[in-house]
Design an enzyme around this catalytic site. Structure first.
Site, mmCIF file in Angstrom:
data_model
loop_
_atom_site.group_PDB
_atom_site.id
_atom_site.type_symbol
_atom_site.label_atom_id
_atom_site.label_comp_id
_atom_site.label_asym_id
_atom_site.label_seq_id
_atom_site.Cartn_x
_atom_site.Cartn_y
_atom_site.Cartn_z
ATOM 1 N N SER A 50 4.814 8.224 -1.543
ATOM 2 C CA SER A 50 5.674 7.439 -2.442
ATOM 3 C C SER A 50 7.046 8.083 -2.556
ATOM 4 C CB SER A 50 5.026 7.367 -3.826
ATOM 5 O OG SER A 50 5.033 8.669 -4.401
ATOM 6 N N ASP A 82 5.420 4.378 0.525
ATOM 7 C CA ASP A 82 4.989 3.549 -0.605
ATOM 8 C C ASP A 82 6.145 3.441 -1.604
ATOM 9 O OD1 ASP A 82 3.207 2.153 -2.257
ATOM 10 O OD2 ASP A 82 2.636 3.989 -3.321
ATOM 11 N N ASP A 104 10.488 -1.857 -2.184
ATOM 12 C CA ASP A 104 10.094 -2.508 -3.433
ATOM 13 C C ASP A 104 11.341 -2.928 -4.203
ATOM 14 O OD1 ASP A 104 9.239 -3.331 -5.864
ATOM 15 O OD2 ASP A 104 8.292 -1.448 -6.446
ATOM 16 N N HIS A 209 -1.663 -3.585 -5.097
ATOM 17 C CA HIS A 209 -1.272 -2.281 -5.662
ATOM 18 C C HIS A 209 -2.033 -2.050 -6.961
ATOM 19 C CE1 HIS A 209 2.539 -1.120 -3.428
ATOM 20 N NE2 HIS A 209 2.114 -2.212 -2.800
ATOM 21 N N ALA A 211 -4.863 -0.488 -7.597
ATOM 22 C CA ALA A 211 -6.284 -0.833 -7.514
ATOM 23 C C ALA A 211 -7.187 0.143 -8.266
ATOM 24 C CB ALA A 211 -6.717 -0.923 -6.051
HETATM 25 ZN ZN LIG Z 1 2.250 0.361 -5.984
#
Ligand SMILES: [Zn+2]
Length: 309
Positions: A50, A82, A104, A209, A211
């Site tokens: 990430s 990510d 994102d 996402h 989860a």
């Molecule tokens: Zn995520």
């Protein structure tokens, strides 16, 4: 084997109604646990890093760890970015060698999200690397439990998903269907009907996402409805920390980081193995690899015929 990209892997998973686990690695021990678990379960796997992990350890350092683990592994491994939240992070990850990217832009206005995603898709595709993006917004539960109304507010609509996909050409799409990031308790139920309606309009694999907070039976139903990549981060952090805490409370005098680090690693490995079985990706490594190789042969052949023309 060398790192592979996520495109063919996710197409195959969606066609065959299983999902590939995408597990966040924040350090070497977690990355080792993920790849070892995938090897023991004979599963294809995505190790993801990430933006926060990049800030902690640097993209080159974490990429080098994942690459060296993949090189020695006998299952296909992807190194995925990510939540790249800005243009520069995504480009830096591409340059470092990541074989799968995410931008994102879900906190941006729709038009701005389309614009930046589209430009990154063009660049990533020029380097033959697939790109995931997000529409709707997977909310963050870090500050406490979200109310059902709050979760509802962020859900992806099938119409916006279709428009976003058609205008950007992304390779996979993260959708907001009832999960939330950083949930410490497994209690969320997904909106399966919404996943089905999005899937009817969009050809590319869908991504879930957050989860860690979703009930197991809801995850299985989501996979049958078309989710092909499922992200787990919080549960891995929890398992790593619990393993270390346990070891240090049993043996408070211990100072050797390798001795307690390995307990964290073993705990993460157990969780990853459970998730791989839940997603039904155990024992799929060989067929996924064959599919990736065949697809590459066809693409190479097409490239050559283009050159001849
Ligand atoms: Zn995520």
């Amino acid at each position: 084997m060398p790192l592979v990209d996520s495109k063919a892997m996710l197409i195959y998973a969606q066609e065959h109604e299983f999902a590939v686990g995408a597990f966040n690695a924040n350090n070497m021990e977690i990355a080792q646990a993920i790849v070892e678990a995938a090897e023991e379960e004979k599963a294809p796997v995505i190790v993801q890093i990430s933006q926060g992990a990049i800030e902690y350890a640097g993209e080159n350092c974490l990429f080098a760890i994942v690459k060296s683990l993949a090189d020695k592994a006998n299952v296909p491994v992807v190194c995925h970015l990510d939540h790249g939240v800005d243009f520069h992070t995504v480009i830096r990850a591409l340059r470092a060698g990541f074989t799968s990217l995410m931008f994102d832009g879900s906190s941006l206005p729709f038009e701005e999200n389309v614009r930046v995603t589209k430009s990154l898709v063009e660049i990533a595709h020029a380097a033959a690397v697939p790109l995931e993006a997000e529409i709707g917004k997977v909310p963050d539960a870090a500050k406490g439990q979200l109310s059902p109304e709050e979760v509802q507010k962020y859900l992806t609509t099938p119409e916006e998903a279709m428009e976003f996909y058609e205008r950007t050409g992304v390779d996979s799409l993260a959708v907001s269907v009832g999960s939330a990031h950083r949930m410490k308790v497994q209690s969320a139920r997904l909106d399966i009907e919404r996943i089905t309606r999005i899937r009817e309009r969009i050809k590319v694999p869908l991504v879930l996402h957050g989860a860690s907070g979703v009930l197991d039976e809801s995850i299985s139903a989501a996979i049958r409805a078309g989710i092909a990549k499922i992200n787990f981060a919080t549960e891995l952090n929890k398992a790593f920390t619990a393993g270390i805490k346990q070891k240090l409370s049993d043996d408070p005098g211990l100072v050797d980081v390798r001795k307690y680090g390995s307990f964290g690693r073993e705990n993460v490995k157990k969780v990853v193995k459970e998730k791989i079985r839940l997603l039904d990706s155990a024992n799929k490594a060989e067929e996924v690899l064959k599919f990736i190789q065949n697809k590459k042969l066809i693409e190479d052949k097409n490239d050559k015929s283009k050159i001849v023309e």
